[in-house]
Design a protein around this motif. Structure first.
Motif, PDB file in Angstrom:
ATOM      1  N   LEU A  43      47.579  38.586  34.388  1.00 51.39           N
ATOM      2  CA  LEU A  43      46.998  39.518  33.281  1.00 51.39           C
ATOM      3  C   LEU A  43      48.047  40.608  33.432  1.00 51.39           C
ATOM      4  O   LEU A  43      48.533  41.340  32.288  1.00 51.39           O
ATOM      5  CB  LEU A  43      45.804  40.071  33.646  1.00 51.39           C
ATOM      6  N   ARG A  44      48.533  41.230  34.455  1.00 52.85           N
ATOM      7  CA  ARG A  44      49.524  42.321  34.301  1.00 52.85           C
ATOM      8  C   ARG A  44      50.777  41.954  33.804  1.00 52.85           C
ATOM      9  O   ARG A  44      51.557  42.672  33.255  1.00 52.85           O
ATOM     10  CB  ARG A  44      49.831  42.463  36.163  1.00 52.85           C
ATOM     11  N   GLU A  45      51.273  40.646  33.821  1.00 50.01           N
ATOM     12  CA  GLU A  45      52.614  40.189  33.178  1.00 50.01           C
ATOM     13  C   GLU A  45      52.300  40.391  31.475  1.00 50.01           C
ATOM     14  O   GLU A  45      53.307  40.632  30.926  1.00 50.01           O
ATOM     15  CB  GLU A  45      52.688  38.825  33.463  1.00 50.01           C
ATOM     16  N   GLN A  46      51.321  40.294  31.113  1.00 48.72           N
ATOM     17  CA  GLN A  46      50.640  40.308  29.700  1.00 48.72           C
ATOM     18  C   GLN A  46      50.728  41.868  29.372  1.00 48.72           C
ATOM     19  O   GLN A  46      50.345  42.119  28.087  1.00 48.72           O
ATOM     20  CB  GLN A  46      49.602  39.638  29.253  1.00 48.72           C
ATOM     21  N   GLU A  49      44.677  44.048  32.627  1.00 49.87           N
ATOM     22  CA  GLU A  49      44.026  44.410  33.932  1.00 49.87           C
ATOM     23  C   GLU A  49      42.644  43.398  34.044  1.00 49.87           C
ATOM     24  O   GLU A  49      42.052  43.179  32.818  1.00 49.87           O
ATOM     25  CB  GLU A  49      43.688  45.741  34.345  1.00 49.87           C
ATOM     26  N   ALA A  50      42.500  43.189  35.263  1.00 50.31           N
ATOM     27  CA  ALA A  50      41.148  42.537  35.437  1.00 50.31           C
ATOM     28  C   ALA A  50      40.179  43.258  36.519  1.00 50.31           C
ATOM     29  O   ALA A  50      40.544  44.175  37.227  1.00 50.31           O
ATOM     30  CB  ALA A  50      41.335  40.929  36.020  1.00 50.31           C
ATOM     31  N   ARG A  51      38.934  43.142  36.174  1.00 48.53           N
ATOM     32  CA  ARG A  51      37.966  43.995  37.062  1.00 48.53           C
ATOM     33  C   ARG A  51      36.717  43.136  37.019  1.00 48.53           C
ATOM     34  O   ARG A  51      36.160  42.680  36.237  1.00 48.53           O
ATOM     35  CB  ARG A  51      37.693  45.365  36.515  1.00 48.53           C
ATOM     36  N   VAL A  52      36.242  43.019  38.328  1.00 47.91           N
ATOM     37  CA  VAL A  52      34.834  42.424  38.529  1.00 47.91           C
ATOM     38  C   VAL A  52      33.704  43.214  38.279  1.00 47.91           C
ATOM     39  O   VAL A  52      34.076  44.580  38.795  1.00 47.91           O
ATOM     40  CB  VAL A  52      34.810  41.694  40.070  1.00 47.91           C
ATOM     41  N   VAL A  53      32.802  42.976  37.462  1.00 48.44           N
ATOM     42  CA  VAL A  53      31.720  43.897  36.956  1.00 48.44           C
ATOM     43  C   VAL A  53      30.464  43.637  37.556  1.00 48.44           C
ATOM     44  O   VAL A  53      30.256  42.338  37.760  1.00 48.44           O
ATOM     45  CB  VAL A  53      31.912  44.308  35.550  1.00 48.44           C
ATOM     46  N   LYS A  54      29.564  44.465  37.681  1.00 44.07           N
ATOM     47  CA  LYS A  54      28.256  44.233  37.933  1.00 44.07           C
ATOM     48  C   LYS A  54      27.596  44.176  36.499  1.00 44.07           C
ATOM     49  O   LYS A  54      27.843  45.096  35.741  1.00 44.07           O
ATOM     50  CB  LYS A  54      27.666  45.208  38.766  1.00 44.07           C
ATOM     51  N   ASN A  55      27.017  42.929  36.279  1.00 44.32           N
ATOM     52  CA  ASN A  55      26.422  42.662  34.976  1.00 44.32           C
ATOM     53  C   ASN A  55      25.478  43.877  34.383  1.00 44.32           C
ATOM     54  O   ASN A  55      25.494  44.121  33.262  1.00 44.32           O
ATOM     55  CB  ASN A  55      25.679  41.312  34.998  1.00 44.32           C
ATOM     56  N   ARG A  56      24.489  44.336  35.102  1.00 43.18           N
ATOM     57  CA  ARG A  56      23.573  45.342  34.753  1.00 43.18           C
ATOM     58  C   ARG A  56      24.400  46.639  34.374  1.00 43.18           C
ATOM     59  O   ARG A  56      23.983  46.894  33.386  1.00 43.18           O
ATOM     60  CB  ARG A  56      22.510  45.559  35.945  1.00 43.18           C
ATOM     61  N   LEU A  57      25.294  47.046  35.233  1.00 40.51           N
ATOM     62  CA  LEU A  57      25.961  48.080  34.867  1.00 40.51           C
ATOM     63  C   LEU A  57      27.085  48.022  33.661  1.00 40.51           C
ATOM     64  O   LEU A  57      27.052  48.741  32.797  1.00 40.51           O
ATOM     65  CB  LEU A  57      27.015  48.553  36.152  1.00 40.51           C
ATOM     66  N   ALA A  58      27.356  46.601  33.490  1.00 39.15           N
ATOM     67  CA  ALA A  58      28.282  46.370  32.246  1.00 39.15           C
ATOM     68  C   ALA A  58      27.203  46.427  31.007  1.00 39.15           C
ATOM     69  O   ALA A  58      27.887  47.138  29.944  1.00 39.15           O
ATOM     70  CB  ALA A  58      28.981  45.211  32.233  1.00 39.15           C
ATOM     71  N   LYS A  59      25.986  46.001  31.049  1.00 37.33           N
ATOM     72  CA  LYS A  59      25.179  46.007  29.866  1.00 37.33           C
ATOM     73  C   LYS A  59      24.808  47.409  29.670  1.00 37.33           C
ATOM     74  O   LYS A  59      24.767  47.782  28.201  1.00 37.33           O
ATOM     75  CB  LYS A  59      23.868  45.223  30.499  1.00 37.33           C
ATOM     76  N   ILE A  60      24.575  48.350  30.586  1.00 39.66           N
ATOM     77  CA  ILE A  60      24.408  49.773  30.207  1.00 39.66           C
ATOM     78  C   ILE A  60      25.646  50.452  29.568  1.00 39.66           C
ATOM     79  O   ILE A  60      25.459  51.000  28.682  1.00 39.66           O
ATOM     80  CB  ILE A  60      24.023  50.559  31.502  1.00 39.66           C
ATOM     81  N   ILE A  80      36.074  40.968  33.828  1.00 42.00           N
ATOM     82  CA  ILE A  80      36.537  41.430  32.598  1.00 42.00           C
ATOM     83  C   ILE A  80      38.045  41.564  32.650  1.00 42.00           C
ATOM     84  O   ILE A  80      38.619  42.133  33.584  1.00 42.00           O
ATOM     85  CB  ILE A  80      35.758  42.606  32.016  1.00 42.00           C
ATOM     86  N   ALA A  81      38.691  41.079  31.706  1.00 43.20           N
ATOM     87  CA  ALA A  81      40.119  41.452  31.383  1.00 43.20           C
ATOM     88  C   ALA A  81      40.252  42.383  30.182  1.00 43.20           C
ATOM     89  O   ALA A  81      39.492  41.987  29.023  1.00 43.20           O
ATOM     90  CB  ALA A  81      40.859  40.007  31.009  1.00 43.20           C
ATOM     91  N   TYR A  82      41.195  43.454  30.230  1.00 42.79           N
ATOM     92  CA  TYR A  82      41.160  44.227  29.316  1.00 42.79           C
ATOM     93  C   TYR A  82      42.652  44.966  29.207  1.00 42.79           C
ATOM     94  O   TYR A  82      42.844  44.973  30.117  1.00 42.79           O
ATOM     95  CB  TYR A  82      40.278  45.285  29.282  1.00 42.79           C
ATOM     96  N   SER A  83      42.799  45.699  27.980  1.00 42.14           N
ATOM     97  CA  SER A  83      44.038  45.872  27.747  1.00 42.14           C
ATOM     98  C   SER A  83      43.951  47.069  26.351  1.00 42.14           C
ATOM     99  O   SER A  83      43.439  46.440  25.556  1.00 42.14           O
ATOM    100  CB  SER A  83      45.137  45.270  27.684  1.00 42.14           C
TER     101      SER A  83
END
Length: 175
Positions: A43-46, A49-60, A80-83
């Motif tokens: 992901l960094r090459e592209q 970034e990646a992050r492991v998330v707690k589902n309940r907190l992501a929904k909030i 999640i992968a994001y940029s």
């Protein structure tokens, strides 16, 4: 995690969902630490970034964006992968998922809209933002170069005519 830590995590996730071009959601059940490190490197090459998330907190943190479809993607072990570039996260995640079947892409959230797996794969096939900028600059520069060549051509031809006439005049002049 205490209440303050959860509030900080929700704030950070809200920032990710708002500022990212796209957020790819995947399940990582069974990935080893070495495989997760390789995913982060891909992901960094592209530029993502990646992050492991707690589902309940992501929904909030989603705060209703994407509706039920978006919140339904957050089950099991989620990463999640994001940029900022909408294509980078999708490209990096799908590239890694091709080589490791333990990473299962569920979908993505992009500008409050939900993309399914097919949408993420289609997004990954698009050129990145930097590639598009390069193509655009090339298209803009090409006509300008042609215009400069056309404008310079008559002047250079005129200079050649003067040079040729000067040579013939020198040959015809008495010494």
């Amino acid at each position: 995690m205490d209440k303050a830590g959860k509030a900080e995590s929700v704030k950070m996730l809200k920032g990710i969902f708002q500022e990212s071009g796209s957020v790819v959601i995947a399940r990582y059940t069974g990935l080893t630490v070495a495989e997760m490190t390789k995913l982060r490197g891909t992901l960094r090459e592209q530029g993502a970034e990646a992050r492991v998330v707690k589902n309940r907190l992501a929904k909030i943190a989603l705060d209703g964006k994407g509706g039920e479809d978006a919140t339904a993607m957050f089950v099991d072990q989620t990463v999640i992968a994001y940029s900022p570039d909408p294509v980078a996260a999708a490209k990096g995640a799908t590239d890694y998922a091709k080589t490791n079947d333990k990473l299962v892409i569920i979908g993505a959230v992009m500008d409050g809209k939900v993309l399914n797996l097919d949408g993420v794969q289609a997004l990954a096939k698009l050129p990145s933002l930097d590639q598009l900028r390069g193509k655009l600059i090339g298209l803009i520069q090409a006509p300008a170069t042609k215009v400069a060549g056309v404008v310079q051509a008559p002047a250079s031809q005129l200079a050649r005519v003067f040079s040729a006439s000067a040579r013939t005049a020198d040959k015809g002049a008495p010494a």
